[in-house]
Scaffold this active site. Structure first.
Site, PDB file in Angstrom:
ATOM      1  N   GLN A 246     -26.126  33.738 -35.522  1.00  0.00           N
ATOM      2  CA  GLN A 246     -26.502  32.865 -34.405  1.00  0.00           C
ATOM      3  C   GLN A 246     -28.020  32.696 -34.324  1.00  0.00           C
ATOM      4  O   GLN A 246     -28.522  31.607 -34.042  1.00  0.00           O
ATOM      5  CB  GLN A 246     -25.986  33.439 -33.084  1.00  0.00           C
ATOM      6  CG  GLN A 246     -24.490  33.375 -32.933  1.00  0.00           C
ATOM      7  CD  GLN A 246     -23.945  31.972 -33.044  1.00  0.00           C
ATOM      8  OE1 GLN A 246     -24.385  31.061 -32.355  1.00  0.00           O
ATOM      9  NE2 GLN A 246     -22.983  31.780 -33.941  1.00  0.00           N
ATOM     10  N   HIS A 249     -29.801  29.839 -36.222  1.00  0.00           N
ATOM     11  CA  HIS A 249     -29.580  28.460 -35.809  1.00  0.00           C
ATOM     12  C   HIS A 249     -30.866  27.775 -35.355  1.00  0.00           C
ATOM     13  O   HIS A 249     -31.168  26.656 -35.753  1.00  0.00           O
ATOM     14  CB  HIS A 249     -28.596  28.415 -34.626  1.00  0.00           C
ATOM     15  CG  HIS A 249     -27.182  28.168 -35.021  1.00  0.00           C
ATOM     16  ND1 HIS A 249     -26.746  26.980 -35.537  1.00  0.00           N
ATOM     17  CD2 HIS A 249     -26.089  28.966 -34.945  1.00  0.00           C
ATOM     18  CE1 HIS A 249     -25.450  27.055 -35.770  1.00  0.00           C
ATOM     19  NE2 HIS A 249     -25.026  28.256 -35.430  1.00  0.00           N
ATOM     20  N   GLU A 313     -21.289  30.774 -24.899  1.00  0.00           N
ATOM     21  CA  GLU A 313     -20.747  29.746 -25.788  1.00  0.00           C
ATOM     22  C   GLU A 313     -19.754  30.393 -26.760  1.00  0.00           C
ATOM     23  O   GLU A 313     -18.624  29.938 -26.902  1.00  0.00           O
ATOM     24  CB  GLU A 313     -21.890  29.087 -26.551  1.00  0.00           C
ATOM     25  CG  GLU A 313     -21.433  28.069 -27.579  1.00  0.00           C
ATOM     26  CD  GLU A 313     -22.572  27.605 -28.470  1.00  0.00           C
ATOM     27  OE1 GLU A 313     -22.420  26.534 -29.096  1.00  0.00           O
ATOM     28  OE2 GLU A 313     -23.605  28.303 -28.570  1.00  0.00           O
ATOM     29  N   HIS A 314     -20.188  31.429 -27.473  1.00  0.00           N
ATOM     30  CA  HIS A 314     -19.327  32.186 -28.381  1.00  0.00           C
ATOM     31  C   HIS A 314     -19.187  33.610 -27.836  1.00  0.00           C
ATOM     32  O   HIS A 314     -20.184  34.214 -27.430  1.00  0.00           O
ATOM     33  CB  HIS A 314     -19.932  32.277 -29.784  1.00  0.00           C
ATOM     34  CG  HIS A 314     -20.248  30.962 -30.414  1.00  0.00           C
ATOM     35  ND1 HIS A 314     -21.508  30.405 -30.380  1.00  0.00           N
ATOM     36  CD2 HIS A 314     -19.467  30.093 -31.102  1.00  0.00           C
ATOM     37  CE1 HIS A 314     -21.493  29.255 -31.021  1.00  0.00           C
ATOM     38  NE2 HIS A 314     -20.274  29.035 -31.469  1.00  0.00           N
ATOM     39  N   ASP A 347     -17.223  28.061 -36.852  1.00  0.00           N
ATOM     40  CA  ASP A 347     -18.234  27.026 -37.060  1.00  0.00           C
ATOM     41  C   ASP A 347     -17.810  26.023 -38.106  1.00  0.00           C
ATOM     42  O   ASP A 347     -18.241  24.861 -38.081  1.00  0.00           O
ATOM     43  CB  ASP A 347     -19.562  27.659 -37.488  1.00  0.00           C
ATOM     44  CG  ASP A 347     -20.280  28.357 -36.345  1.00  0.00           C
ATOM     45  OD1 ASP A 347     -19.989  28.034 -35.191  1.00  0.00           O
ATOM     46  OD2 ASP A 347     -21.140  29.217 -36.630  1.00  0.00           O
ATOM     47  N   HIS A 406       0.897   1.760   6.074  1.00  0.00           N
ATOM     48  CA  HIS A 406       1.484   2.614   5.038  1.00  0.00           C
ATOM     49  C   HIS A 406       2.944   2.914   5.393  1.00  0.00           C
ATOM     50  O   HIS A 406       3.846   2.786   4.551  1.00  0.00           O
ATOM     51  CB  HIS A 406       0.717   3.936   4.927  1.00  0.00           C
ATOM     52  CG  HIS A 406      -0.562   3.850   4.162  1.00  0.00           C
ATOM     53  ND1 HIS A 406      -1.613   3.085   4.565  1.00  0.00           N
ATOM     54  CD2 HIS A 406      -0.943   4.451   3.001  1.00  0.00           C
ATOM     55  CE1 HIS A 406      -2.613   3.217   3.703  1.00  0.00           C
ATOM     56  NE2 HIS A 406      -2.225   4.046   2.732  1.00  0.00           N
TER      57      HIS A 406
END
Length: 416
Positions: A246, A249, A313-314, A347, A406
């Site tokens: 990670q 990245h 996220e992960h 991924d 109605h």
């Protein structure tokens, strides 16, 4: 490089500084709205240093891209596409289902794919063919009629091949906030879309948030992040490997280990330092590790609660009984269970989607899937018998609300 973290400080550092770029992004959006293609060409020259002759990528360019990509990579992309498609096919619901709830009252849901969507695939300095697949395959599986993609110039042959394999209809060489504006508003070359998906930098994210009234978006997606939940049984080398994966990245990527065992934190730290020194992208890794580290929880209950507070996220779960812990997790974009479930598998090729909410947004949003590309309409089929069954309830409540028309719309039917 490896430090004990205060969770509140760490979470604060994950929040995107969207306010900082709101002014420049609003200006870009305004120019695209007013000038169309002319703005795209000028902004591409300004931000990317490229004089574009054509915004759209031609079919000939797509075909030529295959000659510039290694055959084994093409085969790998084809296999990844098949795996991603197979998993996302499982997410497809019925186009229409109807259930008789009581005599004369049948209810159901009709699912309709969107007509046209736009995907943003980051690029320019690097190619992300995996993101090209992840953004577009769910739309294809959902049955979206037209899929377009914007990616910054210079367009990578690898990305073009991936988009072609995924079956994308149109590709445009434009990036940044201006690409989001083009898809949301439309220009002479880029027809507007109903929804925009895909990750990007803070300018891309800000543009998506700003243009939500023009086109639906998926969710805010910023720099990558991972949380690892580990006990004393975890393999420190495996944990460190996921952290390095990670960290490479982006300099703003962030990693946090939540463990019940301080010895694991120390052992992982030693492995992280060793691997970081040998990493090919060591400069990026080093910067990312500046805001990464560990938290030692008193027990597994506290560790799970800490992870849920992070809403990563992960999430990698590396404990003695990971499936038991899985049922207790509430907030995470994608969960990787067990020591051999490397996050990198998700991924690229396990089949799940890697376009996921970051910065705690997993509390509010789900990762990209087929449902993002569909609308659902409820359906009711009511016969005379059914109207008699529910008519008194409808009339009574409508009259109580003072909405007498109605009530009358039901009475007039019951009188005939």
């Amino acid at each position: 490089m490896w430090q004990a973290l205060d969770i509140e400080t760490w979470l604060a550092g994950r929040r995107s500084d969207l306010d900082r770029v709101k002014g420049p992004v609003s200006e870009i959006v305004g120019r695209v709205r007013a000038e169309g293609d002319a703005a795209l060409l000028d902004l591409t020259k300004k931000f990317d240093g490229i004089d574009l002759e054509e915004i759209a990528v031609s079919d000939e360019e797509r075909e030529a891209a295959y000659d510039q990509v290694d055959a084994q990579l093409v085969e790998s992309l084809v296999e990844a596409e098949a795996r991603i498609s197979r998993f996302h096919e499982l997410q497809r619901g019925r186009d229409l289902w109807l259930q008789e709830m009581e005599p004369g009252v049948t209810l159901g849901v009709k699912t309709t794919p969107l007509s046209r969507i736009g995907a943003y695939v980051p690029g320019g300095r690097a190619a992300y063919p995996s993101t090209a697949l992840m953004c577009t395959i769910p739309a294809k599986v959902a049955g979206v009629a037209e899929i377009c993609c914007c990616t910054p110039p210079p367009t990578s042959p690898i990305t073009l091949v991936a988009l072609d394999i995924a079956g994308v209809d149109e590709i445009y060489r434009v990036g940044g906030a201006q690409a989001i504006a083009a898809m949301a508003l439309g220009t002479e070359t880029v027809p507007r879309v109903e929804k925009i998906v895909g990750p990007g930098n803070v300018y891309v994210t800000a543009a998506k948030m700003l243009l939500r009234d023009e086109a639906e978006i998926d969710f805010p997606a910023g720099p990558s992040e991972i949380a690892i939940l580990a006990d004393g049984t975890a393999n420190p080398t495996f944990v460190a490997a996921d952290i390095l994966a990670q960290a490479e990245h982006d300099p703003n990527a962030a990693c946090v280990l939540v463990t019940t065992d301080a010895r694991i934190a120390d052992a992982v730290g030693a492995e992280v330092k060793r691997m970081a020194a040998e990493a090919k992208r060591r400069e990026i890794v080093a910067k990312a590790l500046e805001h990464s580290g560990y938290i030692v929880a008193g027990d597994l209950d506290e560790a799970v609660a800490t992870v849920d507070g992070i809403a990563p996220e992960h999430l990698s779960v590396q404990v003695a009984d990971p499936l038991a812990v899985l049922n207790r997790i509430r907030n995470a974009g994608s969960i990787f269970v067990g020591p051999y479930a490397a996050v990198a598998c998700g991924d690229y090729a396990s089949g799940t989607n890697h376009v996921l909410p970051t910065a705690g947004y997993a509390r509010l949003y789900s990762g990209l899937d087929v449902n993002h590309f569909c609308r659902r309409s409820t359906v009711q089929v009511i016969t005379r018998e059914g109207l008699e069954a529910i008519g008194d309830v409808v009339e009574t409540i409508a009259d109580a609300e003072g909405l007498h028309a109605h009530a009358e719309s039901v009475r007039v039917r019951r009188r005939r």
